[in-house]
Design an enzyme around this catalytic site. Structure first.
Site, PDB file in Angstrom:
ATOM      1  CG  HIS A  45      -2.018  -1.122   0.989  1.00 12.53           C
ATOM      2  ND1 HIS A  45      -2.734  -1.673   2.025  1.00 12.53           N
ATOM      3  CD2 HIS A  45      -2.433  -1.766  -0.135  1.00 12.53           C
ATOM      4  CE1 HIS A  45      -3.548  -2.606   1.544  1.00 12.53           C
ATOM      5  NE2 HIS A  45      -3.376  -2.679   0.245  1.00 12.53           N
ATOM      6  CG  HIS A  59      -5.715 -10.411  -8.246  1.00 13.56           C
ATOM      7  ND1 HIS A  59      -5.049  -9.979  -9.359  1.00 13.56           N
ATOM      8  CD2 HIS A  59      -5.911 -11.752  -8.410  1.00 13.56           C
ATOM      9  CE1 HIS A  59      -4.841 -11.012 -10.180  1.00 13.56           C
ATOM     10  NE2 HIS A  59      -5.355 -12.105  -9.613  1.00 13.56           N
ATOM     11  CG  ASP A  68      -2.357  -7.820  -3.614  1.00 16.85           C
ATOM     12  OD1 ASP A  68      -1.466  -8.631  -3.298  1.00 16.85           O
ATOM     13  OD2 ASP A  68      -3.134  -7.303  -2.784  1.00 16.85           O
TER      14      ASP A  68
HETATM   15  C1  LIG Z   1      -4.428 -10.405  -1.740  1.00 12.33           C
HETATM   16  S1  LIG Z   1      -6.143 -10.241  -2.030  1.00 12.33           S
HETATM   17  C2  LIG Z   1      -6.306  -8.601  -2.626  1.00 12.33           C
HETATM   18  C3  LIG Z   1      -6.068  -7.517  -1.630  1.00 12.33           C
HETATM   19  C4  LIG Z   1      -6.176  -6.121  -2.191  1.00 12.33           C
HETATM   20  N1  LIG Z   1      -5.436  -5.950  -3.419  1.00 12.33           N
HETATM   21  C5  LIG Z   1      -5.680  -5.094  -1.190  1.00 12.33           C
HETATM   22  O1  LIG Z   1      -4.501  -4.729  -1.247  1.00 12.33           O
HETATM   23  O2  LIG Z   1      -6.490  -4.647  -0.375  1.00 12.33           O
HETATM   24  C6  LIG Z   1      -6.343 -11.180  -3.485  1.00 12.33           C
HETATM   25  C7  LIG Z   1      -7.770 -11.201  -4.006  1.00 12.33           C
HETATM   26  O3  LIG Z   1      -7.766 -11.733  -5.331  1.00 12.33           O
HETATM   27  C8  LIG Z   1      -8.985 -12.428  -5.531  1.00 12.33           C
HETATM   28  N2  LIG Z   1      -8.799 -13.268  -6.725  1.00 12.33           N
HETATM   29  C9  LIG Z   1      -8.254 -14.508  -6.814  1.00 12.33           C
HETATM   30  N3  LIG Z   1      -8.163 -14.882  -8.109  1.00 12.33           N
HETATM   31  C10 LIG Z   1      -8.628 -13.838  -8.843  1.00 12.33           C
HETATM   32  C11 LIG Z   1      -8.746 -13.600 -10.240  1.00 12.33           C
HETATM   33  N4  LIG Z   1      -8.371 -14.518 -11.143  1.00 12.33           N
HETATM   34  N5  LIG Z   1      -9.251 -12.420 -10.644  1.00 12.33           N
HETATM   35  C12 LIG Z   1      -9.647 -11.477  -9.742  1.00 12.33           C
HETATM   36  N6  LIG Z   1      -9.570 -11.653  -8.406  1.00 12.33           N
HETATM   37  C13 LIG Z   1      -9.049 -12.809  -7.963  1.00 12.33           C
HETATM   38  C14 LIG Z   1      -9.207 -13.132  -4.236  1.00 12.33           C
HETATM   39  O4  LIG Z   1     -10.581 -13.485  -4.090  1.00 12.33           O
HETATM   40  C15 LIG Z   1      -8.742 -12.066  -3.224  1.00 12.33           C
HETATM   41  O5  LIG Z   1      -9.825 -11.291  -2.803  1.00 12.33           O
END
Ligand SMILES: C[S@@+](CC[C@H](N)C(=O)[O-])C[C@H]1O[C@@H](n2cnc3c(N)ncnc32)[C@H](O)[C@@H]1O
Length: 286
Positions: free
Chosen positions: A19, A42, A164
């Site tokens: 962040h 993500h 991410d």
């Molecule tokens: C590490 S978390 C994201 C945290 C966010 N970027 C933050 O910094 O607040 C990863 C997220 O990616 C989602 N995810 C997993 N595979 C995905 C995909 N192929 N496309 C989009 N989202 C995905 C998961 O459900 C999860 O919510």
């Protein structure tokens, strides 16, 4: 497989480096009066209650944002990050990348937030109704890597991408590198922030996968650096001992700002915490 839920990890050391870097990128884009486009491939749930069962399970925020909150930071980037998070922490929440972006975007900027998990996507919609309602924020319930290719090059084409992923499966590393190769064919001037875990031998085939991915993607832009925050000494059985961000086409002096922020943050994050930053590609081609 979509079993990862960021609520268990919100506000941990990995969120701190990720962040800080994402805010640094957005703040640089704001230095010009021209609009920009953000992609968060993500995006997660957007906003995380720290008194929830998930966050309370391992209390990972206690070794991330908590020791930092309340300090009077000297470094500009750390001070900006702490002042933004402070507003959310006052209400027992930690802001995810979408909430942080929404907080600093201007009315001419646009953000595309992608999230595949149905429950997390619903939560993201609700979070953006609460904190992004006066901003140009689009929530997409879709695969973020597929969405990134479908929506690039964007209009306006100044902008940045945060990637991410949860890295639940080994093939994600390869898929990310393939996607970035495709994206840079369409959108050469994108700034990209890719978060990655540092995993010891205990992680099996995933150990070393981040490093191989970074080596592959670092050549895709004009310049690239990686910054890492480690929170434990390496041992074969440590598991995840830290994480990093690889920034492709970083803005002028983002490296300096991030160094200063990480150096200051490390003093509060425990005796085994340290950071490093190295250029992977410079304009001279090194
Ligand atoms: C590490 S978390 C994201 C945290 C966010 N970027 C933050 O910094 O607040 C990863 C997220 O990616 C989602 N995810 C997993 N595979 C995905 C995909 N192929 N496309 C989009 N989202 C995905 C998961 O459900 C999860 O919510």
């Amino acid at each position: 497989m979509l079993s990862y839920q960021h609520g268990y990890h919100a506000g941990n050391h990995a969120d701190v480096i990720k962040h800080l870097c994402w805010l640094g990128v957005i703040n640089h884009l704001k230095r010009k009066n021209k609009p920009f486009t953000l992609f968060d491939t993500h995006a997660g749930a957007g906003l995380y209650p720290l008194d929830s069962e998930q966050a309370q399970k391992n209390k990972e925020f206690e070794t991330g944002i908590h020791p930092l909150s309340g300090i009077s930071a000297n470094s500009e980037l750390l001070a900006t990050y702490l002042s933004l998070t402070q507003d959310f922490l006052a209400h027992q929440h930690y802001p995810g990348s979408p909430a942080l972006a929404a907080a600093v975007m201007r009315e001419q900027d646009i953000a595309h937030l992608m999230e595949l998990h149905p429950g997390e996507s619903n939560a993201l919609n609700a979070a953006m109704r609460a904190v992004g309602k006066d901003k140009n924020v689009c929530v997409h319930h879709r695969d973020g890597l597929e969405g990134l290719i479908a929506m690039t090059p964007p209009q306006p084409n100044r902008g940045a991408v945060l990637i991410d992923p949860p890295y639940e499966q080994y093939r994600e590393y390869q898929h990310i590198a393939d996607t970035l190769e495709k994206m840079f064919h369409r959108w050469q001037n994108a700034q990209v922030v890719l978060w990655y875990p540092l995993l010891s031998a205990r992680a099996g085939e995933k150990s070393g996968a981040s490093e191989a991915m970074i080596k592959r993607i670092a050549r895709l832009g004009t310049t690239a650096f990686s910054a890492e925050l480690t929170v434990a000494d390496y041992a074969d059985d440590t598991g995840m001992y830290g994480s990093g961000v690889c920034v492709i086409n970083p803005a002028w002096q983002l490296d300096k700002q991030l160094r200063e922020a990480l150096e200051e943050a490390c003093a509060y994050l425990g005796e085994h915490t340290s950071y490093s930053l190295q250029w992977l590609k410079t304009e001279q081609g090194a």
